[in-house]
Structures are given as structure tokens and as C-alpha cells.
Enzyme design. Structure first.
Site, PDB file in Angstrom:
ATOM      1  N   GLY A  14       0.850  -1.199   0.000  1.00  0.00           N
ATOM      2  CA  GLY A  14       0.000   0.000   0.000  1.00  0.00           C
ATOM      3  C   GLY A  14       0.878   1.239   0.000  1.00  0.00           C
ATOM      4  O   GLY A  14       2.112   1.148   0.112  1.00  0.00           O
ATOM      5  N   LEU A  15       0.242   2.390  -0.105  1.00  0.00           N
ATOM      6  CA  LEU A  15       0.988   3.645  -0.221  1.00  0.00           C
ATOM      7  C   LEU A  15       1.706   4.006   1.080  1.00  0.00           C
ATOM      8  O   LEU A  15       1.361   3.507   2.154  1.00  0.00           O
ATOM      9  CB  LEU A  15       0.035   4.786  -0.612  1.00  0.00           C
ATOM     10  CG  LEU A  15      -0.750   4.611  -1.912  1.00  0.00           C
ATOM     11  CD1 LEU A  15      -1.539   5.887  -2.232  1.00  0.00           C
ATOM     12  CD2 LEU A  15       0.161   4.249  -3.080  1.00  0.00           C
ATOM     13  N   SER A  16       2.663   4.903   0.961  1.00  0.00           N
ATOM     14  CA  SER A  16       3.400   5.360   2.126  1.00  0.00           C
ATOM     15  C   SER A  16       2.436   5.997   3.129  1.00  0.00           C
ATOM     16  O   SER A  16       1.597   6.822   2.753  1.00  0.00           O
ATOM     17  CB  SER A  16       4.467   6.374   1.691  1.00  0.00           C
ATOM     18  OG  SER A  16       5.180   6.819   2.817  1.00  0.00           O
ATOM     19  N   GLY A  17       2.540   5.604   4.376  1.00  0.00           N
ATOM     20  CA  GLY A  17       1.693   6.170   5.429  1.00  0.00           C
ATOM     21  C   GLY A  17       0.363   5.467   5.592  1.00  0.00           C
ATOM     22  O   GLY A  17      -0.430   5.823   6.474  1.00  0.00           O
ATOM     23  N   ALA A  18       0.118   4.447   4.773  1.00  0.00           N
ATOM     24  CA  ALA A  18      -1.179   3.753   4.860  1.00  0.00           C
ATOM     25  C   ALA A  18      -1.319   2.994   6.178  1.00  0.00           C
ATOM     26  O   ALA A  18      -2.427   2.798   6.674  1.00  0.00           O
ATOM     27  CB  ALA A  18      -1.359   2.805   3.679  1.00  0.00           C
ATOM     28  N   LYS A  20       1.136   0.151   6.972  1.00  0.00           N
ATOM     29  CA  LYS A  20       1.737  -1.193   6.837  1.00  0.00           C
ATOM     30  C   LYS A  20       2.644  -1.531   8.027  1.00  0.00           C
ATOM     31  O   LYS A  20       2.517  -2.591   8.638  1.00  0.00           O
ATOM     32  CB  LYS A  20       2.553  -1.276   5.525  1.00  0.00           C
ATOM     33  CG  LYS A  20       1.752  -0.962   4.273  1.00  0.00           C
ATOM     34  CD  LYS A  20       2.609  -0.997   3.023  1.00  0.00           C
ATOM     35  CE  LYS A  20       3.703   0.040   2.962  1.00  0.00           C
ATOM     36  NZ  LYS A  20       3.214   1.446   2.893  1.00  0.00           N
ATOM     37  N   THR A  21       3.569  -0.631   8.322  1.00  0.00           N
ATOM     38  CA  THR A  21       4.551  -0.913   9.374  1.00  0.00           C
ATOM     39  C   THR A  21       3.891  -0.949  10.745  1.00  0.00           C
ATOM     40  O   THR A  21       4.190  -1.826  11.566  1.00  0.00           O
ATOM     41  CB  THR A  21       5.673   0.144   9.349  1.00  0.00           C
ATOM     42  OG1 THR A  21       6.246   0.123   8.028  1.00  0.00           O
ATOM     43  CG2 THR A  21       6.751  -0.150  10.360  1.00  0.00           C
ATOM     44  N   SER A  88       5.768  -1.838  -2.448  1.00  0.00           N
ATOM     45  CA  SER A  88       5.713  -2.859  -3.505  1.00  0.00           C
ATOM     46  C   SER A  88       4.600  -2.573  -4.510  1.00  0.00           C
ATOM     47  O   SER A  88       3.575  -3.252  -4.523  1.00  0.00           O
ATOM     48  CB  SER A  88       5.584  -4.263  -2.905  1.00  0.00           C
ATOM     49  OG  SER A  88       4.711  -4.324  -1.796  1.00  0.00           O
TER      50      SER A  88
HETATM   51  P1  ADP Z   1       3.502   2.752   6.139  1.00  0.00           P
HETATM   52  O1  ADP Z   1       4.341   1.679   6.794  1.00  0.00           O
HETATM   53  O2  ADP Z   1       2.358   2.186   5.352  1.00  0.00           O
HETATM   54  O3  ADP Z   1       4.299   3.762   5.392  1.00  0.00           O
HETATM   55  P2  ADP Z   1       3.202   3.704   8.833  1.00  0.00           P
HETATM   56  O4  ADP Z   1       2.747   2.497   9.589  1.00  0.00           O
HETATM   57  O5  ADP Z   1       4.657   4.082   8.913  1.00  0.00           O
HETATM   58  O6  ADP Z   1       2.759   3.548   7.307  1.00  0.00           O
HETATM   59  O7  ADP Z   1       2.344   4.980   9.274  1.00  0.00           O
HETATM   60  C1  ADP Z   1       0.939   4.928   9.375  1.00  0.00           C
HETATM   61  C2  ADP Z   1       0.428   6.057  10.256  1.00  0.00           C
HETATM   62  O8  ADP Z   1      -0.987   6.007  10.297  1.00  0.00           O
HETATM   63  C3  ADP Z   1       0.925   5.951  11.699  1.00  0.00           C
HETATM   64  O9  ADP Z   1       1.193   7.245  12.180  1.00  0.00           O
HETATM   65  C4  ADP Z   1      -0.286   5.328  12.414  1.00  0.00           C
HETATM   66  O10 ADP Z   1      -0.328   5.677  13.777  1.00  0.00           O
HETATM   67  C5  ADP Z   1      -1.449   5.934  11.642  1.00  0.00           C
HETATM   68  N1  ADP Z   1      -2.694   5.130  11.674  1.00  0.00           N
HETATM   69  C6  ADP Z   1      -3.924   5.631  11.915  1.00  0.00           C
HETATM   70  N2  ADP Z   1      -4.865   4.679  11.887  1.00  0.00           N
HETATM   71  C7  ADP Z   1      -4.217   3.522  11.636  1.00  0.00           C
HETATM   72  C8  ADP Z   1      -4.656   2.160  11.493  1.00  0.00           C
HETATM   73  N3  ADP Z   1      -5.931   1.816  11.597  1.00  0.00           N
HETATM   74  N4  ADP Z   1      -3.722   1.229  11.209  1.00  0.00           N
HETATM   75  C9  ADP Z   1      -2.429   1.578  11.097  1.00  0.00           C
HETATM   76  N5  ADP Z   1      -1.941   2.828  11.214  1.00  0.00           N
HETATM   77  C10 ADP Z   1      -2.835   3.817  11.497  1.00  0.00           C
END
Ligand code: ADP
Length: 182
Positions: A14-18, A20-21, A88
Site C-alpha cells: 500500500g501507499l506510504s503512510g497507509a 503497513k509498518t 511494492s
Molecule cells: P507505512 O508503513 O504504510 O508507510 P506507517 O505504519 O509508517 O505507514 O504509518 C501509518 C500512520 O498512520 C501511523 O502514524 C499510524 O499511527 C497511523 N494510523 C492511523 N490509523 C491507523 C490504522 N488503523 N492502522 C495503522 N496505522 C494507522
């Protein structure tokens, strides 16, 4: 001979900030508390340790996914559940990487762009909006949405705990970890 040890691969795309981590870490915590061996393969981390040679062209992104898939293969065949957290963006390379493990589960972590822009945890969306960043997936670089993910999590609508429960349910339903995560 069947390898009794094999463990599942969960691939968060998924997109950055979605999310995943964040979700992968929380799932890992749940598995660890049940003494289930697990590793997170985080795209950003693997880039800095194993793929510093790679950029963000399609070829480089595909190679990064192949490396992640291979490491996941090594882990899962030895009984360690692999949680991959990586944008990805390309369907074909994800499919290839997922096939390298016996039980590959694609999890699409989604949130609308306006939500991602508002979160902007890594300040990437603001940078792209200022024209200072090219090749940001979903903004000025492609993202191929999964067609048949094992699970789709909309993090703009679902709380983190719900997302984690859904992933655990998925693992349970596949029977890979059945009795261990009941
Ligand atoms: P990615 O790894 O996809 O780039 P991150 O996990 O680093 O995204 O960041 C996601 C952000 O969204 C975090 O600040 C997290 O606290 C916030 N967030 C809000 N709601 C959710 C949710 N339901 N699941 C996961 N993250 C969430």
C-alpha cells in the site's frame, strides 16, 4: 517431503503512510506474545541495509521486492512467519515474491490520498506537493492496486486493533497457525 516447519508470509502492500509498518509491528507483537517466531521485513530498513544500491525506478523497485521475497522465503521455510511491510507497487513482482513462500498472503493496506496527505508521517506528500520529490507512489509514480488480496484494510475507517484482529483471523482461517493463535 513436506517441510513441517513452513510458516506463512504476510505481505502488507500500500501507499506510504497507509499503516503497513504500524500494523505489521502490532501483529508481530501478538505473535511474539504467543511464542510464535516472527520477523518483520520493513521495506525502508531493507533498503538501507541490503539495497542501498537501489533507487525508485521500476526495475529497482522490482529488484527490491524480489530481495524481500527471497529473504521471506528463507525465513518461512524455516518456520519463521514473515511480515513484509513495503509499498511494492507492481502486481507482477508482488505475485512472484508471494509465490516464493508456501503460504503467501497479500494484505492491501489502504487509506485515501487525502488522509495520507493529512497524516504525512514522513513529510513525503508535502515534499511532493512542493515539487521537491519525484516518484512518490500514488502521487507521481504508479501503484497497482491488488486485484484479489487475501485482506483489504482501510485504515481511515478501521482502528489499528481491528486491523490487527483481521490479520490474526486471516492467519487462523488459513490454519497455518491455528491452534497457536486461538
Ligand atoms: P507505512 O508503513 O504504510 O508507510 P506507517 O505504519 O509508517 O505507514 O504509518 C501509518 C500512520 O498512520 C501511523 O502514524 C499510524 O499511527 C497511523 N494510523 C492511523 N490509523 C491507523 C490504522 N488503523 N492502522 C495503522 N496505522 C494507522
Amino acid at each position: 517431503m513436506t517441510n513441517q516447519l513452513h510458516a506463512p508470509l504476510v505481505w502488507f502492500t500500500g501507499l506510504s503512510g497507509a499503516g503497513k509498518t504500524t500494523i505489521a509491528r502490532a501483529v508481530a507483537g501478538q505473535l511474539e506474545s504467543r511464542r510464535i517466531p516472527v520477523e518483520i521485513l520493513d521495506g525502508d530498513e531493507i533498503r538501507s541495509f541490503i539495497s542501498p544500491d537501489l533507487g525508485f525506478s521500476r526495475a529497482d523497485r522490482d529488484l527490491q521486492v524480489r530481495r524481500l521475497g527471497y529473504i521471506a522465503h528463507l525465513l518461512t521455510r524455516n518456520g519463521v512467519t514473515a511480515l513484509v511491510s513495503a509499498i511494492s507497487p507492481y502486481r507482477d513482482s508482488r505475485a512472484e515474491a508471494l509465490q516464493a513462500s508456501k503460504q503467501g498472503l497479500e494484505v492491501f493496506v489502504h487509506a485515501p490520498l487525502e488522509v495520507l496527505r493529512a497524516r504525512d508521517t514522513k513529510a513525503l506528500y508535502a515534499k511532493a506537493a512542493r515539487g521537491e520529490l519525484q516518484g512518490l507512489t500514488g502521487v507521481n509514480d504508479p501503484y497497482e492496486t491488488p486485484e484479489h488480496p487475501a485482506l483489504m484494510l482501510d485504515t481511515s475507517e478501521m482502528a489499528l486493533t481491528e486491523c490487527v484482529d483481521r490479520v490474526l483471523e486471516l492467519l487462523r482461517s488459513k490454519g497455518e497457525l491455528g491452534e497457536r493463535i486461538a
